[in-house]
Scaffold this active site. Structure first.
Site, PDB file in Angstrom:
ATOM      1  N   ASN A 133       0.725  -1.221   0.047  1.00 17.24           N
ATOM      2  CA  ASN A 133      -0.031   0.154  -0.122  1.00 17.24           C
ATOM      3  C   ASN A 133       0.810   1.372   0.107  1.00 17.24           C
ATOM      4  O   ASN A 133       0.102   2.415  -0.300  1.00 17.24           O
ATOM      5  CB  ASN A 133      -1.088  -0.332   1.114  1.00 17.24           C
ATOM      6  CG  ASN A 133      -0.219  -0.101   2.615  1.00 17.24           C
ATOM      7  OD1 ASN A 133       0.899  -0.465   2.543  1.00 17.24           O
ATOM      8  ND2 ASN A 133      -0.874   0.651   3.469  1.00 17.24           N
ATOM      9  N   LYS A 181      13.636  -5.895  -0.128  1.00 17.13           N
ATOM     10  CA  LYS A 181      12.744  -6.855  -0.732  1.00 17.13           C
ATOM     11  C   LYS A 181      11.277  -6.221  -0.888  1.00 17.13           C
ATOM     12  O   LYS A 181      10.506  -6.055   0.116  1.00 17.13           O
ATOM     13  CB  LYS A 181      12.598  -8.190  -0.149  1.00 17.13           C
ATOM     14  CG  LYS A 181      12.122  -9.390  -0.573  1.00 17.13           C
ATOM     15  CD  LYS A 181      10.683  -9.435  -1.310  1.00 17.13           C
ATOM     16  CE  LYS A 181       9.523  -9.939  -0.852  1.00 17.13           C
ATOM     17  NZ  LYS A 181       8.283  -9.381  -1.810  1.00 17.13           N
ATOM     18  N   GLU A 211       6.152  -3.217  11.693  1.00 17.59           N
ATOM     19  CA  GLU A 211       4.892  -2.160  11.595  1.00 17.59           C
ATOM     20  C   GLU A 211       3.802  -3.024  10.902  1.00 17.59           C
ATOM     21  O   GLU A 211       4.008  -3.399   9.828  1.00 17.59           O
ATOM     22  CB  GLU A 211       5.057  -0.971  10.861  1.00 17.59           C
ATOM     23  CG  GLU A 211       6.309   0.154  11.388  1.00 17.59           C
ATOM     24  CD  GLU A 211       5.930   0.669  12.674  1.00 17.59           C
ATOM     25  OE1 GLU A 211       4.977   0.542  13.285  1.00 17.59           O
ATOM     26  OE2 GLU A 211       6.952   1.063  13.497  1.00 17.59           O
ATOM     27  N   ARG A 225      -5.240   1.315   4.168  1.00 20.51           N
ATOM     28  CA  ARG A 225      -3.818   2.005   5.103  1.00 20.51           C
ATOM     29  C   ARG A 225      -4.122   1.294   6.468  1.00 20.51           C
ATOM     30  O   ARG A 225      -5.157   1.180   6.972  1.00 20.51           O
ATOM     31  CB  ARG A 225      -4.143   3.492   5.286  1.00 20.51           C
ATOM     32  CG  ARG A 225      -4.022   4.316   3.934  1.00 20.51           C
ATOM     33  CD  ARG A 225      -4.372   5.681   4.169  1.00 20.51           C
ATOM     34  NE  ARG A 225      -3.803   6.419   5.112  1.00 20.51           N
ATOM     35  CZ  ARG A 225      -4.720   6.733   6.293  1.00 20.51           C
ATOM     36  NH1 ARG A 225      -6.147   6.451   6.197  1.00 20.51           N
ATOM     37  NH2 ARG A 225      -4.210   7.497   7.408  1.00 20.51           N
ATOM     38  N   CYS A 226      -2.913   1.095   6.936  1.00 23.67           N
ATOM     39  CA  CYS A 226      -2.960   0.582   8.409  1.00 23.67           C
ATOM     40  C   CYS A 226      -3.425   1.446   9.423  1.00 23.67           C
ATOM     41  O   CYS A 226      -4.255   0.933  10.295  1.00 23.67           O
ATOM     42  CB  CYS A 226      -1.454   0.094   8.860  1.00 23.67           C
ATOM     43  SG  CYS A 226      -0.443   1.736   8.739  1.00 23.67           S
ATOM     44  N   GLU A 286      -9.549  -6.536  10.488  1.00 26.68           N
ATOM     45  CA  GLU A 286      -8.987  -5.353   9.589  1.00 26.68           C
ATOM     46  C   GLU A 286      -9.372  -5.606   8.220  1.00 26.68           C
ATOM     47  O   GLU A 286      -8.941  -6.603   7.473  1.00 26.68           O
ATOM     48  CB  GLU A 286      -7.584  -5.600   9.808  1.00 26.68           C
ATOM     49  CG  GLU A 286      -7.044  -4.277   8.933  1.00 26.68           C
ATOM     50  CD  GLU A 286      -5.635  -4.295   8.960  1.00 26.68           C
ATOM     51  OE1 GLU A 286      -4.769  -5.482   8.757  1.00 26.68           O
ATOM     52  OE2 GLU A 286      -4.780  -3.127   9.057  1.00 26.68           O
TER      53      GLU A 286
HETATM   54  P1  NAP Z   1       1.715  -8.662   3.654  1.00 25.66           P
HETATM   55  O1  NAP Z   1       0.918  -9.800   2.712  1.00 25.66           O
HETATM   56  O2  NAP Z   1       2.139  -9.202   5.046  1.00 25.66           O
HETATM   57  O3  NAP Z   1       3.202  -8.487   2.863  1.00 25.66           O
HETATM   58  C1  NAP Z   1       4.218  -7.555   3.357  1.00 25.66           C
HETATM   59  C2  NAP Z   1       5.421  -7.793   2.698  1.00 25.66           C
HETATM   60  O4  NAP Z   1       5.757  -9.023   3.265  1.00 25.66           O
HETATM   61  C3  NAP Z   1       5.606  -8.142   1.067  1.00 25.66           C
HETATM   62  O5  NAP Z   1       6.544  -7.431   0.626  1.00 25.66           O
HETATM   63  C4  NAP Z   1       5.487  -9.605   1.073  1.00 25.66           C
HETATM   64  O6  NAP Z   1       6.082  -9.966  -0.273  1.00 25.66           O
HETATM   65  C5  NAP Z   1       6.169 -10.211   2.192  1.00 25.66           C
HETATM   66  N1  NAP Z   1       6.265 -11.442   2.588  1.00 25.66           N
HETATM   67  C6  NAP Z   1       4.992 -12.175   2.585  1.00 25.66           C
HETATM   68  N2  NAP Z   1       5.465 -13.397   3.017  1.00 25.66           N
HETATM   69  C7  NAP Z   1       6.575 -13.299   3.638  1.00 25.66           C
HETATM   70  C8  NAP Z   1       7.391 -14.056   4.316  1.00 25.66           C
HETATM   71  N3  NAP Z   1       6.992 -15.379   4.820  1.00 25.66           N
HETATM   72  N4  NAP Z   1       8.584 -13.660   4.885  1.00 25.66           N
HETATM   73  C9  NAP Z   1       8.982 -12.320   4.552  1.00 25.66           C
HETATM   74  N5  NAP Z   1       8.133 -11.452   3.762  1.00 25.66           N
HETATM   75  C10 NAP Z   1       7.147 -11.949   3.279  1.00 25.66           C
HETATM   76  O7  NAP Z   1       1.169  -7.310   3.725  1.00 25.66           O
HETATM   77  P2  NAP Z   1       0.410  -6.487   2.582  1.00 25.66           P
HETATM   78  O8  NAP Z   1      -0.809  -7.033   2.145  1.00 25.66           O
HETATM   79  O9  NAP Z   1       1.497  -6.051   1.589  1.00 25.66           O
HETATM   80  O10 NAP Z   1       0.002  -5.130   3.371  1.00 25.66           O
HETATM   81  C11 NAP Z   1      -1.111  -4.998   4.118  1.00 25.66           C
HETATM   82  C12 NAP Z   1      -1.119  -5.242   5.461  1.00 25.66           C
HETATM   83  O11 NAP Z   1       0.090  -4.331   5.959  1.00 25.66           O
HETATM   84  C13 NAP Z   1      -2.178  -4.628   6.419  1.00 25.66           C
HETATM   85  O12 NAP Z   1      -2.268  -5.618   7.363  1.00 25.66           O
HETATM   86  C14 NAP Z   1      -1.897  -3.416   6.884  1.00 25.66           C
HETATM   87  O13 NAP Z   1      -2.213  -2.882   8.188  1.00 25.66           O
HETATM   88  C15 NAP Z   1      -0.091  -3.536   7.143  1.00 25.66           C
HETATM   89  N6  NAP Z   1       0.555  -2.375   6.907  1.00 25.66           N
HETATM   90  C16 NAP Z   1       0.887  -1.827   8.358  1.00 25.66           C
HETATM   91  C17 NAP Z   1       1.418  -0.658   8.255  1.00 25.66           C
HETATM   92  C18 NAP Z   1       2.051  -0.023   9.482  1.00 25.66           C
HETATM   93  O14 NAP Z   1       2.851   0.970   9.580  1.00 25.66           O
HETATM   94  N7  NAP Z   1       1.466  -0.498  10.806  1.00 25.66           N
HETATM   95  C19 NAP Z   1       1.815   0.093   7.176  1.00 25.66           C
HETATM   96  C20 NAP Z   1       1.291  -0.444   5.728  1.00 25.66           C
HETATM   97  C21 NAP Z   1       0.716  -1.656   5.789  1.00 25.66           C
HETATM   98  P3  NAP Z   1       4.757 -10.425  -1.502  1.00 25.66           P
HETATM   99  O15 NAP Z   1       4.464  -9.167  -1.958  1.00 25.66           O
HETATM  100  O16 NAP Z   1       5.798 -10.992  -2.445  1.00 25.66           O
HETATM  101  O17 NAP Z   1       4.029 -11.385  -0.793  1.00 25.66           O
HETATM  102  O1  G3H Z   2      -0.583   2.075   5.893  1.00 23.79           O
HETATM  103  C1  G3H Z   2       0.167   2.381   6.835  1.00 23.79           C
HETATM  104  C2  G3H Z   2       0.886   3.631   6.610  1.00 23.79           C
HETATM  105  O2  G3H Z   2       1.967   3.679   7.773  1.00 23.79           O
HETATM  106  C3  G3H Z   2      -0.051   4.653   7.000  1.00 23.79           C
HETATM  107  O3  G3H Z   2       0.515   5.909   6.704  1.00 23.79           O
HETATM  108  O4  G3H Z   2      -1.165   7.221   7.963  1.00 23.79           O
HETATM  109  O5  G3H Z   2       0.659   8.293   6.475  1.00 23.79           O
HETATM  110  O6  G3H Z   2      -1.441   7.074   5.513  1.00 23.79           O
HETATM  111  P1  G3H Z   2      -0.476   7.315   6.625  1.00 23.79           P
END
Ligand code: NAP
Ligand code: G3H
Length: 501
Positions: free
Chosen positions: A167, A190, A263, A296-297, A390
């Site tokens: 995202n 990565k 995060e 967005r998280c 979520e």
């Molecule tokens: P995701 O599916 O967990 O993927 C995140 C990253 O991890 C991607 O680069 C993914 O690669 C990689 N990945 C997948 N499996 C892995 C493994 N076994 N080991 C290491 N890396 C691995 O998350 P997303 O769908 O991209 O993002 C959405 C989630 O992120 C939501 O839950 C959101 O709340 C959270 N988020 C949190 C924050 C925060 O700051 N708290 C900010 C943004 C997003 P691939 O793409 O190749 O699968």
């Molecule tokens: O999606 C997670 C991001 O850390 C959120 O950043 O609050 O600036 O949109 P933001």
């Protein structure tokens, strides 16, 4: 060659390579992954599905470059960050256009994501002096004197692995790369698969800014296939990860004793008290819940209004939601596609579950392709999945509450603890509620959000580990090294009529 020509050359036809030791390469496996526009399914480009051997090569490259980079004076690393910021800012439009296509982010927000990344590079450079450390005299601790002095400065951890989410693929890889490099670490990035194209350009930008070959490396491929191997690799010294709580939990198991900055997900609740300013609250809730279609998280993921304001608030939120534009991200519509069809099915499942259990549909619940209309649900109860899960999509549940105690209870029963919000004119009460909430940050009269980027940003419980933010990220990617001087009596100064001997 100009930067733009270099960007053009990066994709040979429409095939992007990966980057190790200053060289762009195709995978020896011959396998590539197609990246399609989530809005219209048009093919954008493909990336390499790297093998384990290529992961090993990236680690060797990063490890062999540690000495060269750590010995590069801090002021030069800072200059490189500032130059990178300049180049990123110059490239905001072309990079924003790629970002819009690969993840379906509205074009204006995509360009802002790139500009914000340039600001983070500059801001990180501003905080680099914290690497200088501190001097502590012993006499502050019982039984010690000023003859024992600790001088500590900060040293890098070694090779930092930076993994970002779909995202904010450019910004949330950039916000890891900048502190890692300024602290003197070498980096393996990565990127997320859907969202890999824009961050691949860091290879060109950082090289152009003066990062030596091997100091910054990029490996691409599906996390589900190569993630565990990469994360568990003994040649990686620290991992900075943003993504889902499920992936984060798995990563923590596989990583073992490596320091982690995680995060993760969130379920941020907006508590709205009877005396809240209604128009401010509506504006913040709409933008918090529906920017980038709720992906967005920190999105507003549930609203807990008190009974005296609930009817008025929901009516106004529905009116404003119905004004949101829906459609092509290239035309800057607020609501666009979700990242993939699986995610749409998941969001639809949450809506269906709530409706089956008696929630009241106020608007939305329509789907075309990967676009889900912004959906508002009233009378949501804690028996419904949407109260706790979520969605990462444009659906906003209202759980009506009777008093602040109930709001605190429902907020804190979540497995997540990213941010919380309180809307009220009573700042004293807001502070008291804030102290009860088990989250990283509480916003008073504002939507939850990460920035400004020099603020600490962190999640409690399943929402994360460690603290992000300009200064905090540099600290997380370095450690103090202390040298303790024990002064001997030999050099003691003895004062005699103002003369030292
Ligand atoms: P995701 O599916 O967990 O993927 C995140 C990253 O991890 C991607 O680069 C993914 O690669 C990689 N990945 C997948 N499996 C892995 C493994 N076994 N080991 C290491 N890396 C691995 O998350 P997303 O769908 O991209 O993002 C959405 C989630 O992120 C939501 O839950 C959101 O709340 C959270 N988020 C949190 C924050 C925060 O700051 N708290 C900010 C943004 C997003 P691939 O793409 O190749 O699968
Ligand atoms: O999606 C997670 C991001 O850390 C959120 O950043 O609050 O600036 O949109 P933001």
């Amino acid at each position: 060659m100009s930067l733009e020509q270099k960007f053009e050359a990066l994709k040979e036809g429409t095939e992007y390579k990966f980057f190790i030791n200053g060289k762009w390469k195709k995978t020896r496996s011959g396998k590539t992954i197609p990246i399609k526009n989530p809005y219209n399914d048009e093919f954008v480009a493909s990336i390499q599905a790297c093998t384990r051997e290529e992961v090993d090569e990236s680690v060797v490259s990063a490890r062999e470059s540690i000495t060269c980079w750590v010995e590069t004076p801090l002021n030069q690393r800072v200059d490189i960050l500032r130059k990178s910021a300049e180049l990123i800012r110059e490239s905001a439009e072309p990079l924003g256009a790629i970002l819009m296509k690969e993840i379906g982010k509205p074009i204006k927000s995509a360009i802002s994501e790139v500009v914000r990344t340039a600001d983070i590079f500059d801001g990180t450079a501003d905080f680099a002096s914290i690497m200088g450390g501190e001097t502590i005299m012993g006499d502050a601790f019982e039984g010690f004197t000023r003859e024992i002095i600790s001088m500590s400065y900060r040293v890098p951890l070694g090779v930092v692995l930076c993994i970002g989410p779909f995202n904010y693929p450019f910004n949330l890889t950039g916000s890891k790369i900048a502190p890692a490099l300024v602290a003197g670490n070498t980096v393996i990035m990565k990127p997320p698969t859907q969202g890999a194209l824009t961050p691949l350009h860091f290879g060109i930008i950082l090289e152009e800014a003066g990062v030596p070959p091997g100091v910054f490396n990029i490996i691409t491929g599906r996390g589900s296939e190569m993630g565990d191997y990469l994360v568990g690799h003994p040649g990686i010294d620290m991992i900075s990860f943003t993504g889902s709580s499920t992936t984060g939990r798995n990563l923590a198991k596989v990583a073992g004793m490596k320091p982690l900055l995680l995060e993760l997900g969130g379920k941020d609740a907006a508590i709205v008290l009877d005396d809240a300013d209604i128009e401010t609250t509506v504006k913040e809730i709409i933008s918090g819940a529906f920017s980038f279609s709720g992906q967005r998280c920190t999105a507003v993921k549930r609203v807990l209004p008190m009974s005296g304001i609930a009817d008025k608030l929901i009516k106004r939120v529905v009116e404003e939601t119905q004004k949101l534009t829906i459609g092509d991200p290239a035309e800057n519509n607020t609501i666009g596609p979700l990242i993939d069809s699986k995610q749409c099915d998941y969001v639809q499942g949450l809506i269906d579950d709530a409706l089956e259990k008696g929630a009241l549909l106020k608007c939305g619940n329509k789907r075309e392709g990967r676009v889900i209309w912004p959906t508002i649900l009233d009378n949501v109860t804690t028996e419904m999945r949407i109260a706790w899960e979520e969605p990462f999509g444009p659906v906003l549940p209202f759980i009506r509450i009777q008093n602040a105690e109930e709001a605190i209870k429902i907020s804190n029963e979540s497995e997540y603890g990213l941010q919380g919000m309180i809307f009220t004119e009573n700042i004293d009460l807001a502070f008291n509620i804030a102290q009860e909430l088990d989250v990283g940050t509480i916003q008073i009269n504002g939507k939850s959000s990460r920035g400004p980027d020099h603020f600490p940003f962190l999640g409690a419980k399943s929402s994360g580990l460690g603290t992000q933010g300009l200064k905090y990220s540099i600290e997380a990617m370095s450690r103090p090294k202390a040298i303790v001087l024990n002064l001997s009596k030999r050099g003691k100064l003895i004062r005699e009529c103002g003369v030292y001997r």
